[in-house]
Design a protein around this motif. Sequence first.
Motif, PDB file in Angstrom:
ATOM      1  N   TYR A 208      39.869  51.479  44.076  1.00 22.70           N
ATOM      2  CA  TYR A 208      41.155  50.790  43.941  1.00 22.70           C
ATOM      3  C   TYR A 208      41.863  50.615  45.276  1.00 22.70           C
ATOM      4  CZ  TYR A 208      43.189  55.517  44.075  1.00 22.70           C
ATOM      5  OH  TYR A 208      43.560  56.792  44.436  1.00 22.70           O
ATOM      6  N   LEU A 211      42.331  47.098  47.389  1.00 19.29           N
ATOM      7  CA  LEU A 211      43.443  46.154  47.281  1.00 19.29           C
ATOM      8  C   LEU A 211      44.357  46.263  48.491  1.00 19.29           C
ATOM      9  CD1 LEU A 211      44.292  46.695  43.502  1.00 19.29           C
ATOM     10  CD2 LEU A 211      43.047  44.774  44.500  1.00 19.29           C
ATOM     11  N   GLU A 212      44.764  47.474  48.800  1.00 14.55           N
ATOM     12  CA  GLU A 212      45.636  47.689  49.953  1.00 14.55           C
ATOM     13  C   GLU A 212      44.937  47.274  51.248  1.00 14.55           C
ATOM     14  OE1 GLU A 212      47.524  51.437  52.495  1.00 14.55           O
ATOM     15  OE2 GLU A 212      46.540  51.799  50.568  1.00 14.55           O
ATOM     16  N   ASP A 215      44.630  43.358  51.453  1.00 13.19           N
ATOM     17  CA  ASP A 215      45.970  42.798  51.654  1.00 13.19           C
ATOM     18  C   ASP A 215      46.410  42.984  53.107  1.00 13.19           C
ATOM     19  OD1 ASP A 215      46.155  42.020  49.014  1.00 13.19           O
ATOM     20  OD2 ASP A 215      47.454  43.674  48.396  1.00 13.19           O
ATOM     21  N   GLY A 251      39.388  37.687  45.882  1.00 11.92           N
ATOM     22  CA  GLY A 251      40.814  37.884  45.699  1.00 11.92           C
ATOM     23  C   GLY A 251      41.595  36.720  46.292  1.00 11.92           C
ATOM     24  N   TYR A 363      37.792  43.351  45.209  1.00 15.61           N
ATOM     25  CA  TYR A 363      39.211  43.031  45.022  1.00 15.61           C
ATOM     26  C   TYR A 363      39.459  42.464  43.627  1.00 15.61           C
ATOM     27  CZ  TYR A 363      43.946  41.660  46.311  1.00 15.61           C
ATOM     28  OH  TYR A 363      45.312  41.553  46.387  1.00 15.61           O
ATOM     29  N   TYR A 364      38.661  41.474  43.220  1.00 15.20           N
ATOM     30  CA  TYR A 364      38.860  40.859  41.903  1.00 15.20           C
ATOM     31  C   TYR A 364      38.803  41.909  40.803  1.00 15.20           C
ATOM     32  CZ  TYR A 364      37.923  38.089  37.728  1.00 15.20           C
ATOM     33  OH  TYR A 364      37.971  37.572  36.460  1.00 15.20           O
ATOM     34  N   ALA A 366      39.190  45.317  41.059  1.00 15.80           N
ATOM     35  CA  ALA A 366      40.282  46.289  41.129  1.00 15.80           C
ATOM     36  C   ALA A 366      41.598  45.669  40.677  1.00 15.80           C
ATOM     37  CB  ALA A 366      40.408  46.826  42.548  1.00 15.80           C
ATOM     38  N   ASN A 367      41.814  44.406  41.010  1.00 12.88           N
ATOM     39  CA  ASN A 367      43.050  43.733  40.627  1.00 12.88           C
ATOM     40  C   ASN A 367      43.108  43.477  39.130  1.00 12.88           C
ATOM     41  OD1 ASN A 367      45.556  42.662  41.497  1.00 12.88           O
ATOM     42  ND2 ASN A 367      44.744  40.587  41.331  1.00 12.88           N
ATOM     43  N   ARG A 370      43.898  46.715  37.563  1.00 15.05           N
ATOM     44  CA  ARG A 370      45.296  47.082  37.809  1.00 15.05           C
ATOM     45  C   ARG A 370      46.222  46.381  36.828  1.00 15.05           C
ATOM     46  NH1 ARG A 370      47.970  46.185  43.680  1.00 15.05           N
ATOM     47  NH2 ARG A 370      47.298  44.036  43.214  1.00 15.05           N
ATOM     48  N   ARG A 375      42.446  52.041  36.925  1.00 12.98           N
ATOM     49  CA  ARG A 375      41.814  52.041  38.231  1.00 12.98           C
ATOM     50  C   ARG A 375      40.543  52.883  38.167  1.00 12.98           C
ATOM     51  NH1 ARG A 375      45.862  55.793  41.963  1.00 12.98           N
ATOM     52  NH2 ARG A 375      45.136  57.829  41.247  1.00 12.98           N
ATOM     53  N   TRP A 401      46.283  53.751  35.968  1.00 12.45           N
ATOM     54  CA  TRP A 401      46.775  53.486  37.322  1.00 12.45           C
ATOM     55  C   TRP A 401      47.936  54.410  37.620  1.00 12.45           C
ATOM     56  CZ3 TRP A 401      44.928  50.276  41.112  1.00 12.45           C
ATOM     57  CH2 TRP A 401      45.704  50.182  42.266  1.00 12.45           C
TER      58      TRP A 401
END
Length: 422
Positions: A208, A211-212, A215, A251, A363-364, A366-367, A370, A375, A401
């Motif tokens: 997870y 994502l951070e 980004d 993502g 990313y896809y 985990a998002n 979320r 997660r 999450w």
Amino acid sequence: MSARTLGPDDLNVPRPIYVVWETTLRCDHACAHCGSRAGPEARPDELSTAELLEVADAVIRLGAREVTLIGGEAYLRGDCGELIEHLTRGGIRVTMQTGGRGLTRGRTERLRAAGLAAVGVSVDGLEESHDLLRDSPGSWRSAMAAIANAREQGMTVTSNTQINRLNKDELRETAAALRAAGVAVWRAQLTAPMGRAADRPEMLLEPYMILEVIDTLAEIQRWALAEARREGLDPGRAFHVRLGNNVGYYGPHELLLRSRPGQGEAHWQGCSAGKFVMGIESDGTIKGCPSLPTGPYTGGNVRDAELSQIWAEAEAITFARTRGVSELWGFCKSCYYAEVCRGGCSFTAHSALGRRGNMPFCYYRANKLRREGLRERLVKKVAAPGDPYDFGRFEIVVEPWSDLPEERAPTAGGRRRLPVIA
């Protein structure tokens, strides 16, 4: 002998356009995250100089365009310059990936004279994190000096960073330092659970956390482009971020981070192992990608068979050429992007879960989880045996999450330290 220029028709034929060649496992580091477990000793059965040159000729005949020399540290072989000269005379662009500890001005000058075109220097965060990961005080300063030495010789200079829990909060500062040093491309990849990194699960990112990370990388790319515009630079020649194969996928920043400035839009199109990429280990072992675990992905050895035959026929090499979605499992099996992605990075999925076809660092994925309030974490179940390019096995745990602060790198007495080997 010179390499043939590939035309449009060749793109339909699998060809090792890009070859990554580990010429020795001997290294002047013994990094905590090294997938090959490189260190002070070479393999006992590494190819001789004569064998290296024979393999180089075979690579040229196969139509390769670029060879990247790695190790260990490729420059620790006394015949490194001879190999570079031989490949260059054959029409190959030769580059080197290095930790840079011994890439002095004199050595850089000699390698450049031999024909070395570009250098990629590994910089794993800011000084404290980098030196900790490489177990070598002063290593970060040596790497930054190597960047300067290569630029002084007129080489193209790139850098790559393995992202893990020790350095994930330093990405902005790392990018700024590399841009200021004159690095052209910063390649971001994840520390995968292979080799020594498999021994330290606390070092690895959880799925997870991707994502951070992505980004932040997108934010850095936008900052770099804005800085280029402000300084009047051509965006195509400005510092930019490039995602490694195991940092994924689909993502909101996919096009921004996969496309090269001035070269049109691009996105992840599946594993290229054995399609346009080939890996060579220092004992002559051939793989479809240099990062793949050796055990399950050895296609053969140049001491036992012709390189062209291994490339054309070995199932461990050709697996990615015609595969569809039948081998996908877990989340990837029903993913919207399954047909084009085909399970993401093969080496990272296999080293994490024991087989390819289900890539948790996405990313896809985990998002999507979320948005469902979930997660994934990885829990170590089987230890790696301790061989070069080895792996253990983790299992995926799905949990609610949590917005609690993430775990930081372990500390002791106010000082950071590496996770304890488990």
